[in-house]
Write a protein that holds these residues in place. Structure first.
Motif, short mmCIF file in Angstrom:
data_model
loop_
_atom_site.label_atom_id
_atom_site.label_comp_id
_atom_site.label_asym_id
_atom_site.label_seq_id
_atom_site.Cartn_x
_atom_site.Cartn_y
_atom_site.Cartn_z
N PRO A 1 0.82 -1.23 0.00
CA PRO A 1 0.00 0.00 0.00
C PRO A 1 0.85 1.27 0.00
O PRO A 1 0.33 2.35 -0.27
CB PRO A 1 -0.83 -0.12 1.28
CG PRO A 1 -0.06 -1.06 2.15
CD PRO A 1 0.62 -2.02 1.23
N LEU A 2 2.16 1.14 0.28
CA LEU A 2 3.01 2.33 0.33
C LEU A 2 3.32 2.90 -1.04
O LEU A 2 3.94 3.97 -1.13
CB LEU A 2 4.31 2.01 1.08
CG LEU A 2 4.27 2.21 2.60
CD1 LEU A 2 3.25 1.30 3.26
CD2 LEU A 2 5.64 2.00 3.22
N VAL A 3 2.89 2.22 -2.10
CA VAL A 3 3.05 2.80 -3.43
C VAL A 3 1.81 3.57 -3.85
O VAL A 3 1.81 4.22 -4.90
CB VAL A 3 3.36 1.72 -4.49
CG1 VAL A 3 4.64 0.98 -4.13
CG2 VAL A 3 2.20 0.75 -4.65
N GLU A 4 0.76 3.51 -3.03
CA GLU A 4 -0.48 4.21 -3.37
C GLU A 4 -0.28 5.72 -3.23
O GLU A 4 0.39 6.20 -2.29
CB GLU A 4 -1.62 3.76 -2.45
CG GLU A 4 -1.98 2.29 -2.56
CD GLU A 4 -2.66 1.96 -3.87
OE1 GLU A 4 -3.17 2.90 -4.52
OE2 GLU A 4 -2.66 0.78 -4.25
N GLU A 5 -0.85 6.45 -4.15
CA GLU A 5 -0.74 7.91 -4.10
C GLU A 5 -1.31 8.48 -2.81
O GLU A 5 -0.76 9.43 -2.24
CB GLU A 5 -1.47 8.52 -5.30
CG GLU A 5 -1.42 10.03 -5.34
CD GLU A 5 -2.08 10.62 -6.56
OE1 GLU A 5 -2.40 11.82 -6.54
OE2 GLU A 5 -2.30 9.88 -7.55
N GLU A 6 -2.39 7.88 -2.32
CA GLU A 6 -3.02 8.35 -1.09
C GLU A 6 -2.06 8.26 0.10
O GLU A 6 -2.01 9.16 0.95
CB GLU A 6 -4.28 7.51 -0.82
CG GLU A 6 -5.13 8.02 0.32
CD GLU A 6 -6.37 7.18 0.52
OE1 GLU A 6 -7.14 7.47 1.44
OE2 GLU A 6 -6.57 6.21 -0.25
N VAL A 7 -1.29 7.17 0.15
CA VAL A 7 -0.35 7.00 1.26
C VAL A 7 0.83 7.95 1.12
O VAL A 7 1.26 8.60 2.09
CB VAL A 7 0.14 5.53 1.32
CG1 VAL A 7 1.22 5.37 2.39
CG2 VAL A 7 -1.03 4.60 1.60
N LEU A 8 1.40 8.05 -0.08
CA LEU A 8 2.52 8.97 -0.28
C LEU A 8 2.11 10.42 0.02
O LEU A 8 2.89 11.18 0.60
CB LEU A 8 3.03 8.85 -1.71
CG LEU A 8 3.77 7.54 -2.06
CD1 LEU A 8 4.09 7.49 -3.55
CD2 LEU A 8 5.05 7.41 -1.24
N SER A 9 0.89 10.77 -0.38
CA SER A 9 0.41 12.13 -0.10
C SER A 9 0.25 12.37 1.40
O SER A 9 0.36 13.52 1.86
CB SER A 9 -0.93 12.37 -0.81
OG SER A 9 -0.78 12.27 -2.21
N ALA A 10 -0.01 11.30 2.16
CA ALA A 10 -0.09 11.44 3.62
C ALA A 10 1.29 11.49 4.26
O ALA A 10 1.45 12.08 5.34
CB ALA A 10 -0.89 10.27 4.21
N MET A 11 2.29 10.91 3.62
CA MET A 11 3.67 10.99 4.13
C MET A 11 4.25 12.39 3.96
O MET A 11 5.07 12.84 4.78
CB MET A 11 4.57 9.99 3.40
CG MET A 11 4.39 8.54 3.79
SD MET A 11 5.63 7.54 2.92
CE MET A 11 5.18 5.89 3.50
N VAL A 12 3.86 13.07 2.90
CA VAL A 12 4.43 14.37 2.58
C VAL A 12 4.31 15.36 3.75
O VAL A 12 5.31 15.96 4.16
CB VAL A 12 3.81 14.94 1.29
CG1 VAL A 12 4.17 16.42 1.12
CG2 VAL A 12 4.27 14.14 0.09
N PRO A 13 3.11 15.58 4.34
CA PRO A 13 3.04 16.55 5.44
C PRO A 13 3.80 16.13 6.69
O PRO A 13 4.19 16.98 7.49
CB PRO A 13 1.53 16.68 5.71
CG PRO A 13 0.91 15.47 5.12
CD PRO A 13 1.77 15.08 3.97
N VAL A 14 4.01 14.81 6.89
CA VAL A 14 4.83 14.38 8.02
C VAL A 14 6.24 14.92 7.88
O VAL A 14 6.81 15.54 8.80
CB VAL A 14 4.86 12.83 8.12
CG1 VAL A 14 5.73 12.40 9.30
CG2 VAL A 14 3.47 12.26 8.24
N ILE A 15 6.82 14.71 6.70
CA ILE A 15 8.20 15.14 6.47
C ILE A 15 8.30 16.66 6.40
O ILE A 15 9.22 17.27 6.98
CB ILE A 15 8.73 14.50 5.18
CG1 ILE A 15 8.70 12.96 5.29
CG2 ILE A 15 10.14 14.98 4.87
CD1 ILE A 15 9.07 12.23 4.02
N SER A 16 7.36 17.30 5.71
CA SER A 16 7.45 18.76 5.56
C SER A 16 7.26 19.46 6.91
O SER A 16 7.93 20.46 7.19
CB SER A 16 6.41 19.25 4.55
OG SER A 16 5.10 19.00 5.01
N THR A 17 6.36 18.95 7.75
CA THR A 17 6.17 19.56 9.07
C THR A 17 7.42 19.38 9.92
O THR A 17 7.84 20.30 10.64
CB THR A 17 4.97 18.92 9.78
OG1 THR A 17 3.81 19.05 8.96
CG2 THR A 17 4.71 19.60 11.11
N ALA A 18 8.04 18.19 9.85
CA ALA A 18 9.27 17.97 10.60
C ALA A 18 10.38 18.91 10.16
O ALA A 18 11.12 19.46 10.98
CB ALA A 18 9.70 16.52 10.44
#
Length: 1026
Positions: free
Chosen positions: A636-653
């Motif tokens: 599921p980590l190749v799904e766009e929905e999951v990658l889009s949810a990872m983006v704010p984790v990294i950007s906020t950090a």
């Protein structure tokens, strides 16, 4: 000397005899320019000042006074002394001379050369020889301004007059009615009471002459040029009445009397004045009036129907209690605080134990207001209330009664937070801790959801009391919260429990690390394979994920909770059937919430940048590399929905936890440019991974290229001060990927990353060259209709345009022109129209202030002012089939403007907006309706002139198949009913017929709007209506 200045004689003659007022300005200019002196002017005025005609003398004095207004700074001390003697003598002259004399005295008070003692002499003359209230408005203002000027420059002399000064002022102010002069008079009175002027035996007189205006009842006339408001007068008068404890014996009975009024504004003013006044008083000033004040305050809180009056009454109780709490206990005096609290408890305490009666909440609020005033008050009230409250709870069986008693207890706990003494480390509730905890834990064990929610709130309040709960209490609380999280399916209960857990974890993190997190982890990773249990287990996992985010505020908790969330992603990657995509997304959202809330420090920053972010990159890369797309089962980590949810984790950090953010960005650049995977955990990757280059097997390469969205999160969230390694090379690779890749997420993320870097790149030839290269490449692709990469080029164009728009870069206009030209394109025209919404909107993941982007103020207004004319010209020149694109673009631009700008700019674009209402595109219709609605509230004349076209188009949209358009159009029709009646009355029957079908609409929101609109249009032109 005057004879040698014929110009001066001419000016004097024309002013005095010719009644030409403009000559006063010419004379003042002559004195200022040195053409003649004030002494020469006085000599030239000799005959006028000694004339037997009062009006001639008045004109002469008027000319002198007006000249002094502009030239008081050039006078010597001797000249001021002589002029002052002259003016004081003229006050005894005819009454028509008094106004110009007062203006002359006002000018002299501004002079820095005013001789010592002159202030006293001047005021004695004014007080003895002038009856102020018989003067006109402007002359009364002169007197007040004379006093104000002298109080600023000659305060010691005025204080030397003693109470005579106060008596003179009282006589001058008595009977004043004009609000402009009242503001001046209140300023003088405030100076008297605050600056230590002696009031002597005239204290009551000063109070009476000002308090006669209390409470202020003033309604400014429409279009008042002076702008004086009722609130200004109220505040000015309140500053006088509350300025000294000497007024207490007069003010408090007056307030008690005014609280009996039926006028709501008078009650509110009285309560606010009481709260402001007691801050100046001591307990002995209040002792005589306590019973009367309490009786009035209790009545206002018990019986009022106004929230404002209730709030003001409670604030007055707090202020009163605070004042009494400052009293020092002395055997010679009665304890005023105890006496007052006895009154409060006598009238309120018994209502607390009647949870089914309506007075329980007013009584609670009154006791809470007293509690919040001081530690002494809180101690007295809690010791009197809490024990019987607990006893009542244990004796009740109905859940509604128990919930009410719990809520009462919570209010008392919350109210003491502000009164907790710094000298007392122990909580006020320490003596009742065991009974309160027992009460809360008992409620948490009940099956009633409302009781559980209230108990969770009480537990939160108890945890916020310093040093109250012990470790054993916290551990028991964690057990209860864990049980509710895992077993209770009521969403309201889970929300309350998660919120409570977050509050407790911030104060007591250890118990959550040892008990809650391991339990939640065990539950989330337990197997529930039976279909009947899957749905329930999914809900439990969601609650667990929310709880893990809520409790992770302290670094010690984050160290334990973050690995659990990462394990969810790892487990989902290893076994795609174990966690759903939705659960993986929620795990990412929990990590994002932790990054947003966690206390910034070295430990938390290191945790995110050394553990969490590398682990996310590693898992995403593993998922991208493990499959070639031939298998139906993929991570599921190749799904766009999951990658889009990872983006704010990294950007906020990277944007918020900046200690190691530069290191993360540098690692990410090395990973994507050079394939450096050395910093990633579980390092079993190929030696050189090429993430920004497409492979020949395009079916599988998109899994790798789409990871550029994670690169964007790393490098586009850094402050301007952070320099990226290999930035030029990175920009070239991103440009190439965005223009050549066929995968939408890949080329869009590459374009956004490129734009984010361009937005922060320093101004200079390097940036200009880069942008010009992009423009050339993009234009080459867009100008070839057969090119298969036009969409990619357009995507890069719009994101670079946004990056330049935000920072006001001059090359933005070239991109704008290209964007406008695409509105006529057969394939890209609709996309170009939609892109204007992206230009004007805030982006969530890049190019926003949270990511430290260069965002200038009012960039939307600037874009609109520079390009609206181009849009109108393009619309007029476009063929009919392309006009819809221009209308959509205009609607998208205007809809994102601030409402104030919309109201001022829309009249010029009205014809296009009316045209947009006929556009078949529902997005254009809805956007245009939302633009029109605020303008219809205060319609400009041009809109009224287009009423026929507007009504026709709005009525046509009432039957739209889209619910949002039906609702918006009906709201606009409702706004039309507020137009001038004679303008809209001819449309009444038409509108009523059109509003009849929506009354039976299948959507409740449409029916509700239709009922309201039709009712207003029915009243239009009817008896009793508009």
């Amino acid at each position: 000397m005057a004879a040698e200045s014929p110009l001066l004689l001419s000016l004097v003659e024309e002013f005095v005899s010719g009644l030409q007022d403009s000559k006063a300005k010419d004379t003042a200019t002559g004195v200022k320019d040195g053409q003649f002196t004030v002494l020469q002017l006085v000599e030239a005025l000799g005959q006028s000042l000694t004339s037997s005609q009062p009006h001639t003398r008045a004109r002469g004095v008027q000319l002198l006074s007006e000249v002094l207004q502009d030239n008081h700074g050039v006078l010597t001390e001797r000249e001021v002394e002589l002029l002052l003697a002259f003016y004081e003598n003229r006050l005894k002259d005819h009454y028509v001379i008094t106004p110009p004399v007062l203006r002359g005295l006002l000018a002299l008070t501004k002079s820095r050369k005013l001789p010592p003692g002159s202030a006293v002499s001047m005021l004695r003359s004014v007080f003895q020889d002038v009856h102020v209230q018989s003067l006109m408005l402007a002359e009364r203002a002169c007197v007040y301004n004379v006093l104000i000027n002298l109080m600023e420059s000659r305060e010691d002399e005025l204080k030397g007059l003693g109470a005579d000064f106060v008596f003179g002022f009282v006589q001058s102010m008595d009977g004043e009615r004009d609000p402009r002069n009242l503001l001046l008079a209140f300023q003088i009175a405030r100076n008297i009471v605050l600056r230590g002027y002696s009031m002597g035996k005239f204290t009551e007189e000063l109070f009476e002459v000002t308090s006669c205006y209390f409470p202020i009842d003033f309604s400014p006339p429409p279009n008042d040029p002076h702008g004086i408001t009722k609130e200004e007068l109220i505040q000015a008068l309140r500053a006088v009445l509350t300025g000294t404890p000497k007024f207490a014996e007069f003010l408090l009975p007056l307030i008690i009397e005014k609280l009996d009024s039926d006028v709501q504004s008078a009650k509110l003013d009285s309560l606010q004045t009481l709260a402001a006044s007691v801050g100046q008083y001591e307990h002995r000033d209040l002792a005589e009036f306590l019973e009367g004040l309490w009786s009035s305050l209790r009545r206002e809180v018990f019986q009022t129907s106004s929230e404002k009056i209730e709030a003001a009454g409670l604030a007055a109780v707090t202020a009163l209690t605070s004042c009494l709490s400052r009293s020092v206990l002395n055997s010679d005096f009665e304890d005023s605080l105890s006496s007052f609290l006895d009154l409060v408890l006598r009238d309120c305490k018994h209502h607390l134990f009647e949870p089914d009666l309506k007075l329980v909440w007013p009584s609670t609020k009154l006791l809470q207001a007293a509690c919040s005033a001081s530690f002494r008050a809180a101690h007295s009230i809690t010791s009197a209330v809490v024990p019987p409250l607990v006893e009542q709870y244990n004796s009740r069986t109905q859940c509604s009664h128990r919930r009410t008693l719990l809520e009462v207890a919570q209010r008392f706990i919350q109210s003491t937070a502000s009164s907790q003494s710094v000298d007392h480390d122990e909580s006020l509730f320490s003596a009742y801790k065991d009974s309160l905890c027992s009460l809360v834990f008992s409620a948490l064990s009940e099956s009633n959801s409302s009781l559980q929610i209230t108990a969770a709130s009480v537990l939160t309040s108890l945890a916020q009391q310093p040093g109250l709960l012990q470790d054993s209490d916290i551990e028991l609380a964690v057990d209860h919260l864990t049980r509710l999280l895992l077993t209770d399916e009521d969403e309201r209960v889970s929300v309350a429990v998660v919120e409570c857990a977050g509050a407790l974890a911030e104060q007591h993190p250890a118990a959550f690390v040892t008990k809650l997190i391991p339990t939640l982890k065990k539950e989330m990773f337990s197997d529930q394979r039976e279909s009947s249990e899957l749905r329930s287990h999914h809900a439990v996992r969601q609650r667990c994920l929310s709880a893990l985010a809520a409790v992770s505020v302290r670094a010690s908790v984050v160290m334990e909770s973050a690995p659990v969330l990462l394990d969810v992603l790892c487990s989902a990657h290893t076994d795609p059937d174990r966690f759903s995509v939705d659960e993986v997304v929620r795990a990412c959202l929990s990590l994002q919430r932790i990054a947003e809330r966690v206390q910034d420090g070295e430990d938390t920053s290191r945790c995110f940048h050394d553990i969490i972010v590398p682990r996310l990159l590693s898992l995403a890369l593993q998922a991208a590399l493990q499959s070639d797309g031939s298998s139906d089962r993929h991570s599921p980590l190749v799904e766009e929905e999951v990658l889009s949810a990872m983006v704010p984790v990294i950007s906020t950090a990277c944007s918020r936890l900046q200690t190691f953010a530069e290191q993360t960005a540098s690692r990410a650049v090395s990973l994507f440019l050079d394939g450096d995977v050395s910093f990633l955990p579980d390092n079993s990757f190929p030696p050189r991974v090429q993430l920004l280059q497409q492979q020949q097997e395009e079916d599988s390469s998109w899994r790798q290229t789409q990871l550029v969205c994670l690169l964007m999160a790393c490098v586009c969230s850094l402050p301007h001060s952070v320099a990226l390694p290999q930035e030029e090379r990175l920009l070239l690779e991103l440009e190439e990927l965005s223009c050549s890749c066929r995968h939408p997420l890949s080329y869009t993320s590459a374009a956004k990353c490129f734009a984010g870097l361009v937005n922060k790149k320093p101004q200079g030839p390097s940036l200009d060259s880069l942008i010009q290269g992009v423009i050339k490449r993009v234009s080459g692709e867009l100008d070839r209709p057969s090119s298969p990469l036009r969409t990619q080029a357009f995507t890069l164009l719009i994101w670079v345009a946004k990056a330049l728009l935000l920072r006001y870069h001059p090359l933005f206009s070239a991109l704008t022109d290209k964007l406008f030209s695409l509105l006529d394109d057969a394939l890209l025209g609709p996309m170009a129209a939609d892109s204007f919404s992206l230009l004007m909107s805030d982006s969530a993941d890049v190019l926003n202030r949270g990511c430290h982007a260069d965002v200038r103020i009012m960039y939307r207004q600037r874009f609109f002012s520079e390009n609206s004319a181009k849009l109108v010209e393009g619309f007029n020149a476009a063929p009919q089939e392309k006009k819809a694109n221009y209308l959509k673009a205009l609607s998208n631009i205007v809809n994102k403007l601030p409402k104030q700008v919309q109201v001022s700019e829309l009249p010029a674009l009205l014809s296009l907006l009316l045209e947009a209402l006929t556009c078949p595109d529902e997005g254009v219709q809805l956007s245009t309706l939302s633009c029109l609605q605020p303008v219809l509230i205060n319609p400009p004349q041009v809109l009224i002139q287009q009423l026929e076209a507007l009504v026709s188009r709005l009525l046509a949209l009432i039957g739209s198949p889209a619910m949002k358009i039906r609702v918006a159009s009906i709201r606009c029709v409702l706004a039309l009913s507020c137009f001038p009646a004679h303008e809209v009355l001819p449309f009444r029957s038409r509108v009523l017929r059109a509003l009849a079908p929506p009354l039976d609409d299948r959507k409740r929101l449409v029916r509700r709007e239709a009922v309201q609109a039709r009712a207003e249009w029915f009243l239009l032109g009817s008896p009793g209506g508009r």
